[in-house]
Scaffold this motif. Structure first.
Motif, PDB file in Angstrom:
ATOM      1  N   LEU A 271     -11.559  10.435  -9.202  1.00 25.47           N
ATOM      2  CA  LEU A 271     -12.646  11.353  -9.559  1.00 25.47           C
ATOM      3  C   LEU A 271     -12.368  12.478  -8.589  1.00 25.47           C
TER       4      LEU A 271
ATOM      5  N   HIS B 154       0.838  -1.116  -0.164  1.00 23.48           N
ATOM      6  CA  HIS B 154       0.254  -0.032   0.465  1.00 23.48           C
ATOM      7  C   HIS B 154       0.985   1.564  -0.177  1.00 23.48           C
TER       8      HIS B 154
ATOM      9  N   SER C  38     -23.730   3.820  -4.513  1.00 26.83           N
ATOM     10  CA  SER C  38     -24.405   4.363  -5.132  1.00 26.83           C
ATOM     11  C   SER C  38     -24.527   3.202  -6.364  1.00 26.83           C
TER      12      SER C  38
ATOM     13  N   ILE D 216     -10.218   3.248 -10.873  1.00 23.00           N
ATOM     14  CA  ILE D 216     -11.329   2.867 -10.313  1.00 23.00           C
ATOM     15  C   ILE D 216     -12.321   3.679  -9.274  1.00 23.00           C
TER      16      ILE D 216
HETATM   17  N1  LIG Z   1      -3.511   2.939  -3.339  1.00 25.32           N
HETATM   18  C1  LIG Z   1      -4.169   3.890  -2.115  1.00 25.32           C
HETATM   19  O1  LIG Z   1      -3.308   4.365  -1.851  1.00 25.32           O
HETATM   20  C2  LIG Z   1      -5.916   4.127  -1.910  1.00 25.32           C
HETATM   21  C3  LIG Z   1      -5.905   5.792  -1.177  1.00 25.32           C
HETATM   22  C4  LIG Z   1      -7.121   6.558  -1.895  1.00 25.32           C
HETATM   23  C5  LIG Z   1      -8.337   5.367  -2.392  1.00 25.32           C
HETATM   24  N2  LIG Z   1      -7.647   4.218  -2.856  1.00 25.32           N
HETATM   25  C6  LIG Z   1      -8.271   3.447  -3.869  1.00 25.32           C
HETATM   26  O2  LIG Z   1      -8.996   3.661  -4.544  1.00 25.32           O
HETATM   27  C7  LIG Z   1     -10.618   4.172  -4.991  1.00 25.32           C
HETATM   28  C8  LIG Z   1     -11.739   4.988  -5.605  1.00 25.32           C
HETATM   29  O3  LIG Z   1     -10.738   6.562  -4.651  1.00 25.32           O
HETATM   30  P1  LIG Z   1     -11.893   7.390  -4.202  1.00 25.32           P
HETATM   31  O4  LIG Z   1     -13.192   6.782  -3.197  1.00 25.32           O
HETATM   32  O5  LIG Z   1     -10.668   7.994  -2.902  1.00 25.32           O
HETATM   33  O6  LIG Z   1     -12.245   8.794  -4.818  1.00 25.32           O
HETATM   34  P2  LIG Z   1     -13.144   8.641  -6.364  1.00 25.32           P
HETATM   35  O7  LIG Z   1     -13.559   7.157  -6.475  1.00 25.32           O
HETATM   36  O8  LIG Z   1     -12.448   9.531  -6.927  1.00 25.32           O
HETATM   37  O9  LIG Z   1     -14.601   9.526  -4.907  1.00 25.32           O
HETATM   38  C9  LIG Z   1     -15.178   8.940  -4.411  1.00 25.32           C
HETATM   39  C10 LIG Z   1     -16.211  10.006  -4.182  1.00 25.32           C
HETATM   40  O10 LIG Z   1     -16.868  10.772  -4.982  1.00 25.32           O
HETATM   41  C11 LIG Z   1     -18.498  10.019  -4.530  1.00 25.32           C
HETATM   42  N3  LIG Z   1     -19.331   9.885  -6.314  1.00 25.32           N
HETATM   43  C12 LIG Z   1     -18.063   8.464  -6.851  1.00 25.32           C
HETATM   44  N4  LIG Z   1     -19.127   8.649  -8.384  1.00 25.32           N
HETATM   45  C13 LIG Z   1     -20.747   9.913  -8.312  1.00 25.32           C
HETATM   46  C14 LIG Z   1     -20.925  10.362  -8.942  1.00 25.32           C
HETATM   47  N5  LIG Z   1     -20.841   9.469 -10.427  1.00 25.32           N
HETATM   48  N6  LIG Z   1     -21.149  11.660  -9.036  1.00 25.32           N
HETATM   49  C15 LIG Z   1     -21.522  11.604  -8.139  1.00 25.32           C
HETATM   50  N7  LIG Z   1     -20.683  11.575  -7.244  1.00 25.32           N
HETATM   51  C16 LIG Z   1     -19.661  10.475  -7.145  1.00 25.32           C
HETATM   52  C17 LIG Z   1     -18.914   9.333  -3.839  1.00 25.32           C
HETATM   53  O11 LIG Z   1     -19.836   9.107  -2.860  1.00 25.32           O
HETATM   54  P3  LIG Z   1     -20.791   8.357  -3.149  1.00 25.32           P
HETATM   55  O12 LIG Z   1     -20.306   7.044  -2.193  1.00 25.32           O
HETATM   56  O13 LIG Z   1     -21.500   9.100  -2.197  1.00 25.32           O
HETATM   57  O14 LIG Z   1     -21.529   8.116  -4.360  1.00 25.32           O
HETATM   58  C18 LIG Z   1     -17.223   8.960  -2.673  1.00 25.32           C
HETATM   59  O15 LIG Z   1     -17.845  10.842  -2.618  1.00 25.32           O
HETATM   60  C19 LIG Z   1     -11.126   3.811  -3.238  1.00 25.32           C
HETATM   61  O16 LIG Z   1     -12.246   3.120  -3.238  1.00 25.32           O
HETATM   62  C20 LIG Z   1      -9.517   3.281  -3.245  1.00 25.32           C
HETATM   63  O17 LIG Z   1     -10.802   1.166  -3.948  1.00 25.32           O
HETATM   64  C21 LIG Z   1      -6.587   3.701  -3.021  1.00 25.32           C
END
Ligand SMILES: NC(=O)c1ccc[n+]([C@@H]2O[C@H](COP(=O)([O-])OP(=O)(O)OC[C@H]3O[C@@H](n4cnc5c(N)ncnc54)[C@H](OP(=O)(O)O)[C@@H]3O)[C@@H](O)[C@H]2O)c1
Length: 325
Positions: free
Chosen positions: A205, A125, A281, A276
């Motif tokens: 996003l 990680h 939702s 990813i």
């Molecule tokens: N390797 C690492 O260190 C690391 C760090 C951070 C993340 N990650 C991985 O990357 C994945 C994704 O990143 P992330 O969750 O940080 O950020 P993201 O995917 O950029 O954004 C997620 C956020 O956006 C909202 N969202 C998603 N689709 C939407 C849409 N179509 N319209 C409006 N809002 C939307 C979600 O809210 P709702 O749930 O309310 O829809 C959530 O609050 C994580 O789940 C994790 O698996 C890895």
């Protein structure tokens, strides 16, 4: 859903994956049933790549248990990725632990929590400065040889670390933050392409900013990390909102949403890239998955580059930006 191959070891996944972090941490209280429904909807839409981590359960396994539960009926049709590398003894205090004994222990726990015989992708990680990367890669190699792990990944690693790890156990994929708001990692792409390593874009996003759903810092649940995210702070927030509004107009002209535009932009940066996005939702999952069918023209890409030439406003972490070695 179009498929993409990551690395040269045979890892093939859907062009849009799913990240489960927000189901149990980072963005306020989760809803277990909604999370399971979002994952199942993702699978029905052709998503086959699911991302979790030991960290997302803070050592309790809660996130991996949720992902394992949601995918148990389709386990053989999907690729499940998880991650080790934090010291979670007594809770999360930011410490790292990639010592071989911890990697072995965390892997056994993840197998149990996910309810699987093999982890498809096992990531480190965060790079642990106290443990030589050769020892980390050597331990993962043992786990691959034992059949517990299929593919090896790194997260937030730099070129030197990637090369050293790859020489011991081939690395299939690097996962790091990448989006219209966060472009720094592009400087690692030549190394990845030289070595034949795929790329997974996390927070594609911009942690939900590039969706039109961003609220000012302070308006989220008290446990939501975005209250302290520099991109949400006054000064940066307004400029980021303005950029997202301009991107939204561009997307609307293509009958798309700005989230879809943001994901399609990532897919257009190379066929070795898989975003990813995370959501709780099922409806948003549908919106995000449809981005795989949104083709951007050169004129679209030029218009996006004019709006955000180098990324968004504000650093991606409030403190302790990962350093790439
Ligand atoms: N390797 C690492 O260190 C690391 C760090 C951070 C993340 N990650 C991985 O990357 C994945 C994704 O990143 P992330 O969750 O940080 O950020 P993201 O995917 O950029 O954004 C997620 C956020 O956006 C909202 N969202 C998603 N689709 C939407 C849409 N179509 N319209 C409006 N809002 C939307 C979600 O809210 P709702 O749930 O309310 O829809 C959530 O609050 C994580 O789940 C994790 O698996 C890895």
């Amino acid at each position: 859903m179009q498929q993409r191959t990551l690395g040269t070891q045979g890892l093939t996944v859907s062009a849009i994956g799913y990240g489960s972090m927000g189901l149990t941490m980072a963005y306020g209280p989760g809803d277990e049933q909604a999370g399971i429904a979002a994952i199942r909807r993702a699978y029905d839409l052709g998503v086959t790549f699911f991302d979790t981590a030991e960290l997302y359960g803070m050592g309790t396994g809660s996130n991996e248990i949720l992902v394992g539960e949601a995918l148990k009926d389709v386990r053989d049709d999907v690729v499940i990725a998880t991650k080790f590398g934090f010291d979670l003894e007594g809770g999360f205090r930011g410490g790292l632990n990639s010592r071989p004994d911890n990697i072995r222990k965390v892997t056994d726990n993840s197998l149990r929590y996910l309810g699987v015989d093999q982890i498809d992708v096992l990531y480190q990680h965060r790079v642990d400065p106290d443990v030589p990367i050769e020892d980390v890669a050597g331990t993962v190699k043992e786990l691959v040889d034992a059949g517990k792990v299929k593919y090896f990944g790194l997260s937030e690693a730099g070129p030197e670390t990637i090369r050293k790890a790859h020489a011991v156990q081939p690395v299939s994929v690097l996962q790091t933050e990448y989006s219209l708001f966060e472009r720094d990692v592009e400087r690692l792409f030549p190394t990845l392409r030289e070595l034949g390593i795929g790329f997974v874009a996390y927070s594609p996003l911009g942690r939900g900013f590039i969706t039109g759903a961003a609220k000012p810092a302070g308006e989220y649940d008290a446990t939501d990390m975005r209250n302290g995210d520099p991109r949400w702070q006054p000064g940066n927030f307004e400029k980021n909102v303005e950029a997202v509004e301009r991107l939204t107009e561009l997307a609307a002209a293509k009958d798309a949403t700005v989230a879809q535009l943001a994901l399609a932009w990532l897919l257009a940066q190379g066929d070795d890239i898989v975003p990813i996005p995370g959501t709780r939702s099922p409806a948003r999952m549908e919106e995000n998955a449809a981005a795989a069918d949104l083709a951007l023209t050169k004129a679209d890409l030029d218009a996006i580059a004019e709006i955000l030439p180098t990324g968004g406003f504000g650093a991606r972490y409030a403190r302790g930006l990962p350093t790439w070695i």
